[in-house]
Design a protein around this motif. Sequence first.
Motif, PDB file in Angstrom:
ATOM      1  N   TRP A  40      12.291 -14.022  32.307  1.00 32.28           N
ATOM      2  CA  TRP A  40      11.961 -14.432  33.669  1.00 32.28           C
ATOM      3  C   TRP A  40      10.868 -15.484  33.594  1.00 32.28           C
ATOM      4  CZ3 TRP A  40       7.248 -13.291  36.315  1.00 32.28           C
ATOM      5  CH2 TRP A  40       6.358 -12.485  35.605  1.00 32.28           C
ATOM      6  N   VAL A  41      10.903 -16.374  34.558  1.00 32.23           N
ATOM      7  CA  VAL A  41       9.941 -17.479  34.642  1.00 32.23           C
ATOM      8  C   VAL A  41       8.837 -17.064  35.604  1.00 32.23           C
ATOM      9  CG1 VAL A  41       9.622 -19.912  35.181  1.00 32.23           C
ATOM     10  CG2 VAL A  41      11.837 -19.117  34.313  1.00 32.23           C
ATOM     11  N   PRO A  42       7.614 -16.852  35.103  1.00 30.39           N
ATOM     12  CA  PRO A  42       6.528 -16.472  36.006  1.00 30.39           C
ATOM     13  C   PRO A  42       6.138 -17.612  36.942  1.00 30.39           C
ATOM     14  CG  PRO A  42       5.709 -16.739  33.768  1.00 30.39           C
ATOM     15  CD  PRO A  42       7.195 -16.948  33.719  1.00 30.39           C
ATOM     16  N   GLU A  43       5.384 -17.271  37.939  1.00 29.28           N
ATOM     17  CA  GLU A  43       4.902 -18.257  38.906  1.00 29.28           C
ATOM     18  C   GLU A  43       3.704 -18.991  38.300  1.00 29.28           C
ATOM     19  OE1 GLU A  43       3.301 -18.483  43.513  1.00 29.28           O
ATOM     20  OE2 GLU A  43       3.442 -16.541  42.525  1.00 29.28           O
ATOM     21  N   TYR A  44       3.907 -20.239  37.924  1.00 26.99           N
ATOM     22  CA  TYR A  44       2.852 -21.028  37.282  1.00 26.99           C
ATOM     23  C   TYR A  44       1.631 -21.204  38.185  1.00 26.99           C
ATOM     24  CZ  TYR A  44       0.421 -24.771  34.901  1.00 26.99           C
ATOM     25  OH  TYR A  44      -0.537 -25.518  34.272  1.00 26.99           O
ATOM     26  N   ALA A  45       1.842 -21.288  39.479  1.00 28.70           N
ATOM     27  CA  ALA A  45       0.727 -21.490  40.421  1.00 28.70           C
ATOM     28  C   ALA A  45      -0.317 -20.386  40.300  1.00 28.70           C
ATOM     29  CB  ALA A  45       1.238 -21.567  41.856  1.00 28.70           C
ATOM     30  N   ARG A  46       0.109 -19.162  40.039  1.00 29.93           N
ATOM     31  CA  ARG A  46      -0.856 -18.051  39.930  1.00 29.93           C
ATOM     32  C   ARG A  46      -1.830 -18.308  38.786  1.00 29.93           C
ATOM     33  NH1 ARG A  46      -1.229 -14.496  43.525  1.00 29.93           N
ATOM     34  NH2 ARG A  46      -2.303 -13.115  42.128  1.00 29.93           N
ATOM     35  N   GLU A  47      -1.296 -18.664  37.617  1.00 31.31           N
ATOM     36  CA  GLU A  47      -2.161 -18.935  36.463  1.00 31.31           C
ATOM     37  C   GLU A  47      -3.064 -20.142  36.732  1.00 31.31           C
ATOM     38  OE1 GLU A  47      -1.714 -20.652  31.922  1.00 31.31           O
ATOM     39  OE2 GLU A  47       0.015 -19.665  32.839  1.00 31.31           O
ATOM     40  N   TYR A  48      -2.476 -21.204  37.219  1.00 34.41           N
ATOM     41  CA  TYR A  48      -3.207 -22.448  37.484  1.00 34.41           C
ATOM     42  C   TYR A  48      -4.336 -22.212  38.488  1.00 34.41           C
ATOM     43  CZ  TYR A  48      -3.936 -27.303  39.030  1.00 34.41           C
ATOM     44  OH  TYR A  48      -4.485 -28.525  39.360  1.00 34.41           O
ATOM     45  N   LEU A  49      -3.997 -21.579  39.610  1.00 32.26           N
ATOM     46  CA  LEU A  49      -4.994 -21.396  40.668  1.00 32.26           C
ATOM     47  C   LEU A  49      -6.021 -20.319  40.326  1.00 32.26           C
ATOM     48  CD1 LEU A  49      -2.671 -21.816  43.760  1.00 32.26           C
ATOM     49  CD2 LEU A  49      -4.365 -23.455  42.882  1.00 32.26           C
ATOM     50  N   GLN A  50      -5.627 -19.301  39.566  1.00 30.24           N
ATOM     51  CA  GLN A  50      -6.607 -18.307  39.139  1.00 30.24           C
ATOM     52  C   GLN A  50      -7.636 -18.937  38.220  1.00 30.24           C
ATOM     53  OE1 GLN A  50      -6.593 -14.813  40.248  1.00 30.24           O
ATOM     54  NE2 GLN A  50      -8.695 -15.281  39.648  1.00 30.24           N
ATOM     55  N   ASN A  51      -7.172 -19.790  37.290  1.00 31.66           N
ATOM     56  CA  ASN A  51      -8.112 -20.514  36.418  1.00 31.66           C
ATOM     57  C   ASN A  51      -9.037 -21.406  37.226  1.00 31.66           C
ATOM     58  OD1 ASN A  51      -7.189 -19.396  34.021  1.00 31.66           O
ATOM     59  ND2 ASN A  51      -5.726 -21.039  33.643  1.00 31.66           N
ATOM     60  N   LYS A  52      -8.495 -22.080  38.220  1.00 27.10           N
ATOM     61  CA  LYS A  52      -9.316 -22.946  39.070  1.00 27.10           C
ATOM     62  C   LYS A  52     -10.360 -22.120  39.821  1.00 27.10           C
ATOM     63  CE  LYS A  52      -9.138 -26.434  42.646  1.00 27.10           C
ATOM     64  NZ  LYS A  52      -8.353 -27.327  43.451  1.00 27.10           N
TER      65      LYS A  52
END
Length: 187
Positions: A40-52
Amino acid sequence: MEEKLRQEPSDLIKVVLFGPESTGKTTLSQQLARHYNTVWVPEYAREYLQNKWNNERKTCEPNDLLPIAEGQIRLENELSKKTTDILICDTDLLETKVYSEAYYIGHCDPILEKYALKNTYDIYFLTYIDTPWEADDLRDKPNEREEMFKCFQGALEKYDRNFVILKGDKKTRLQTAINHIDKLLKT
């Protein structure tokens, strides 16, 4: 830039979990991947925005949307090479487009919009808002779930996407999704 948003061709059945935040998309993505023994392809936005958020204490801004879209399609393209039949996507670029328009007064970057509409999937599962809200650092619209659901449903209808609304508990949603995917596998 545009090459980074292009979906690589494949013969896979591509499934998208689609809908407002905190409606069970990730849970269902993982369940479906387990059921079909696929990735499954996770939601990249979660990782990106959590890091931000962790590094800057800033939330999503319009200039974040293209890097999010690029990361999402990069993950999808990479993971599509690791399976042979089905790819489960915990979001797609159309979802990013819907969020862009909802948060930024109807605006969506034209390049993001182009690929949100050009990339193709076999079925969308639109997750309804009948699941309990779970707060986290990134979720911010607990009182606008119905409005957001309508935005997501409207996009699927406007762009004539094949979709099914998933309602009920986790077991019911999973079985409904499996029934629809199994039909696709038979054709």
